[in-house]
Structures are given as structure tokens and as C-alpha cells.
Design a protein around this motif. Sequence first.
Motif, PDB file in Angstrom:
ATOM      1  N   ASN A  35      47.997  31.066  26.532  1.00  0.00           N
ATOM      2  CA  ASN A  35      46.810  31.560  25.846  1.00  0.00           C
ATOM      3  C   ASN A  35      45.579  31.425  26.741  1.00  0.00           C
ATOM      4  O   ASN A  35      44.760  32.343  26.835  1.00  0.00           O
ATOM      5  N   PHE A  36      45.448  30.277  27.397  1.00  0.00           N
ATOM      6  CA  PHE A  36      44.307  30.057  28.291  1.00  0.00           C
ATOM      7  C   PHE A  36      44.302  31.069  29.432  1.00  0.00           C
ATOM      8  O   PHE A  36      43.271  31.687  29.717  1.00  0.00           O
ATOM      9  N   GLY A  43      38.813  37.825  30.232  1.00  0.00           N
ATOM     10  CA  GLY A  43      37.399  37.630  30.535  1.00  0.00           C
ATOM     11  C   GLY A  43      37.011  38.296  31.845  1.00  0.00           C
ATOM     12  O   GLY A  43      35.978  38.971  31.938  1.00  0.00           O
ATOM     13  N   ILE A  44      37.846  38.111  32.859  1.00  0.00           N
ATOM     14  CA  ILE A  44      37.595  38.763  34.153  1.00  0.00           C
ATOM     15  C   ILE A  44      37.614  40.282  33.976  1.00  0.00           C
ATOM     16  O   ILE A  44      36.745  40.988  34.499  1.00  0.00           O
ATOM     17  N   GLN A  46      36.940  42.035  31.315  1.00  0.00           N
ATOM     18  CA  GLN A  46      35.752  42.481  30.585  1.00  0.00           C
ATOM     19  C   GLN A  46      34.533  42.550  31.491  1.00  0.00           C
ATOM     20  O   GLN A  46      33.725  43.479  31.397  1.00  0.00           O
ATOM     21  N   VAL A  47      34.403  41.576  32.387  1.00  0.00           N
ATOM     22  CA  VAL A  47      33.278  41.593  33.325  1.00  0.00           C
ATOM     23  C   VAL A  47      33.390  42.806  34.246  1.00  0.00           C
ATOM     24  O   VAL A  47      32.407  43.522  34.482  1.00  0.00           O
ATOM     25  N   LEU A  48      34.579  43.058  34.764  1.00  0.00           N
ATOM     26  CA  LEU A  48      34.773  44.213  35.650  1.00  0.00           C
ATOM     27  C   LEU A  48      34.468  45.521  34.932  1.00  0.00           C
ATOM     28  O   LEU A  48      33.817  46.414  35.493  1.00  0.00           O
ATOM     29  N   LEU A  49      34.921  45.645  33.690  1.00  0.00           N
ATOM     30  CA  LEU A  49      34.653  46.864  32.929  1.00  0.00           C
ATOM     31  C   LEU A  49      33.163  47.034  32.648  1.00  0.00           C
ATOM     32  O   LEU A  49      32.619  48.142  32.735  1.00  0.00           O
ATOM     33  N   ALA A  50      32.480  45.945  32.330  1.00  0.00           N
ATOM     34  CA  ALA A  50      31.040  46.019  32.053  1.00  0.00           C
ATOM     35  C   ALA A  50      30.265  46.418  33.304  1.00  0.00           C
ATOM     36  O   ALA A  50      29.360  47.258  33.245  1.00  0.00           O
ATOM     37  N   VAL A  51      30.614  45.835  34.440  1.00  0.00           N
ATOM     38  CA  VAL A  51      29.942  46.172  35.697  1.00  0.00           C
ATOM     39  C   VAL A  51      30.191  47.634  36.047  1.00  0.00           C
ATOM     40  O   VAL A  51      29.277  48.363  36.433  1.00  0.00           O
ATOM     41  N   ASN A  52      31.425  48.088  35.881  1.00  0.00           N
ATOM     42  CA  ASN A  52      31.766  49.475  36.174  1.00  0.00           C
ATOM     43  C   ASN A  52      30.993  50.430  35.278  1.00  0.00           C
ATOM     44  O   ASN A  52      30.457  51.434  35.741  1.00  0.00           O
TER      45      ASN A  52
END
Length: 91
Positions: A35-36, A43-44, A46-52
Motif C-alpha cells: 500500500n505504501f 503521488g509521483i 500525480q506530480v508528473l501529470l500536474a507539471v505536464n
Amino acid sequence: MENKIIINRITTISNLISTAVGTVLADLLTLEQQNFVGNYLQGISQVLLAVNAQEALLESQSSDTSSLASDIAMLKEKIDRLEKIIEGQIK
């Protein structure tokens, strides 16, 4: 055509590697650890998608800005012509 074939092969190989790594990790880790790791990787992602998405938005806005600048310049020219026409009629 060759690029599509290469991209398809890379995608297939990447999917196979991801599946193999995920399966091995599932066998080695406890449910809490799985799970962790899953949440960490999401999380990684989501950050990549947001930056893109932000970069794509900025690129589209910069092209819109240059288009707007040319539209504004054209409108200014038209206003100048109209002012000259109006001034000619008043005098």
C-alpha cells in the motif's frame, strides 16, 4: 510507420517490465508495504501529470498571447483609419 512500431514495442516491453516488477514486489512485501509503495508511486505520477498539464497550459497561452497581440495591432490600425475618416468628414 517505423516509429509507431518502435513505440509499440517499447510500450509493450515497458508494460511487461512493470508487471514483472509489480508481481515480484507483491510477493516480497506485506500488504501495508504494498500500500505504501503504491501510494508513493501514485503521488509521483500525480506530480508528473500536474507539471505536464501546467506546461501544456502555458504553451497554449503563449501562442494565444502572440495571436492576441497581432489582433490588437490590427484593431489599432482600423481605429486609426476610422479616426482619419471621421476627422475628414467633420472638417
